[in-house]
Design a protein around this motif. Structure first.
Motif, mmCIF file in Angstrom:
data_model
loop_
_atom_site.group_PDB
_atom_site.id
_atom_site.type_symbol
_atom_site.label_atom_id
_atom_site.label_comp_id
_atom_site.label_asym_id
_atom_site.label_seq_id
_atom_site.Cartn_x
_atom_site.Cartn_y
_atom_site.Cartn_z
ATOM 1 N N LEU A 39 38.013 14.893 31.678
ATOM 2 C CA LEU A 39 39.327 14.953 31.171
ATOM 3 C C LEU A 39 39.885 16.103 31.675
ATOM 4 O O LEU A 39 41.084 16.176 32.250
ATOM 5 C CB LEU A 39 39.390 15.012 29.509
ATOM 6 N N LEU A 63 44.733 19.408 25.965
ATOM 7 C CA LEU A 63 43.806 18.349 25.552
ATOM 8 C C LEU A 63 43.354 18.563 24.046
ATOM 9 O O LEU A 63 43.304 17.663 23.293
ATOM 10 C CB LEU A 63 42.712 18.378 26.499
ATOM 11 N N ARG A 105 42.389 15.410 22.616
ATOM 12 C CA ARG A 105 41.515 14.637 23.987
ATOM 13 C C ARG A 105 42.289 13.426 24.477
ATOM 14 O O ARG A 105 41.713 12.549 25.405
ATOM 15 C CB ARG A 105 40.125 14.541 23.904
ATOM 16 N N LEU A 155 44.490 12.119 26.951
ATOM 17 C CA LEU A 155 45.178 12.413 28.332
ATOM 18 C C LEU A 155 46.521 12.199 28.468
ATOM 19 O O LEU A 155 47.339 13.154 28.806
ATOM 20 C CB LEU A 155 44.432 11.830 29.391
#
Length: 271
Positions: free
Chosen positions: A8, A27, A32, A34
């Protein structure tokens, strides 16, 4: 740090040209996710490394502007593409059209030009080249951004005064957009919440082959054109349908063209 987070971070940095520190911060802030992290980064001005000069942008606009009009037209667009070293039919120009709020193919007005490039932090041709690299990566991988560009493309591609897109025009723009979203992940299939018992192959979702099926179906079906409803809903359909078309709900509010396509595809699969 897990391999997933490493991936990521790498993708965030590739799309935005941000530092690892900024990538990690956005993030983490957005759990997290994206797409959400990238959107926040750009909305908060993180994507700008410099403040664009309005006078420089005005001068560039005048360089490409039609000498007999107020806007940049086809000839100026061709010259711009040559300077940017980009094919006029490159899909990234659809992202530029969205950013600069271009009203139709090959036309740019000064307000959209100055405001759009300013948001992107560009006031030189070299800066614009760099922006194209970022936009191309974002268009392919960011579902939210892809959707915005996809929606804008309908009005951008439509002939002035017409409510629908000519089929050949729709096919040409889908042929640019769909492979980009499929390859980059913006059109990635999500099985979350689906109850159908399918193996991995069956549940893989829409593929380039299905895009060709869709083109063949529309070509055989004919008709006056592609409605705005069909254009807009195809994005959701592609992201939700399985590769065997088992999960399609005919009772849901899909356009009739999509319902008819599912019946056509199921018949083809069963042969």
């Amino acid at each position: 740090m897990s391999k997933t987070k490493d991936s990521l971070l790498s993708e965030f940095c590739s799309i935005t040209s941000a530092s690892q520190k900024d990538a990690r911060r956005y993030l983490d802030k957005h759990q997290r996710r994206l797409d959400a992290a990238i959107d926040a980064y750009y909305q908060e001005g993180g994507g700008r490394t410099t403040v664009a000069s309005t006078s420089k942008l005005n001068a560039l606009f005048d360089k490409y502007k039609d000498p007999t009009g107020d806007n940049i037209s086809i000839d100026g667009t061709i010259q711009l593409c040559q300077d940017l070293k980009v094919d006029p039919e490159n899909v990234v120009l659809l992202a530029v059209a969205y950013e600069l709020k271009s009203p139709r193919v090959g036309e740019w007005n000064k307000k959209g030009w100055v405001e759009g490039w300013s948001r992107l932090g560009c006031d030189t041709v070299d800066g614009m080249k760099d922006a194209l690299t970022r936009l191309r990566a974002k268009l392919g991988s960011d579902a939210t951004y892809f959707h915005k560009v996809y929606d804008h493309t309908f009005g951008f591609a439509r002939t002035e005064g017409q409510r629908s897109l000519a089929i050949d025009t729709a096919l040409a723009f889908w042929d640019l957009l769909l492979p980009t979203g499929l390859t980059g992940g913006a059109l990635k299939h999500d099985l979350t919440g689906e109850d159908v018992d399918m193996d991995a192959e069956e549940s893989s979702g829409w593929t380039d082959e299905h895009t060709q099926w869709w083109f063949q179906f529309l070509t055989e079906k004919g008709g006056k054109g592609v409605s705005k409803d069909t254009w807009m809903m195809l994005f959701d359909f592609i992201r939700s349908i399985d590769s065997q078309f088992l999960t399609h709900d005919a009772e849901a509010a899909w356009p009739s063209a999509i319902d008819d396509f599912v019946a056509w595809a199921r018949s083809r699969i069963s042969r």
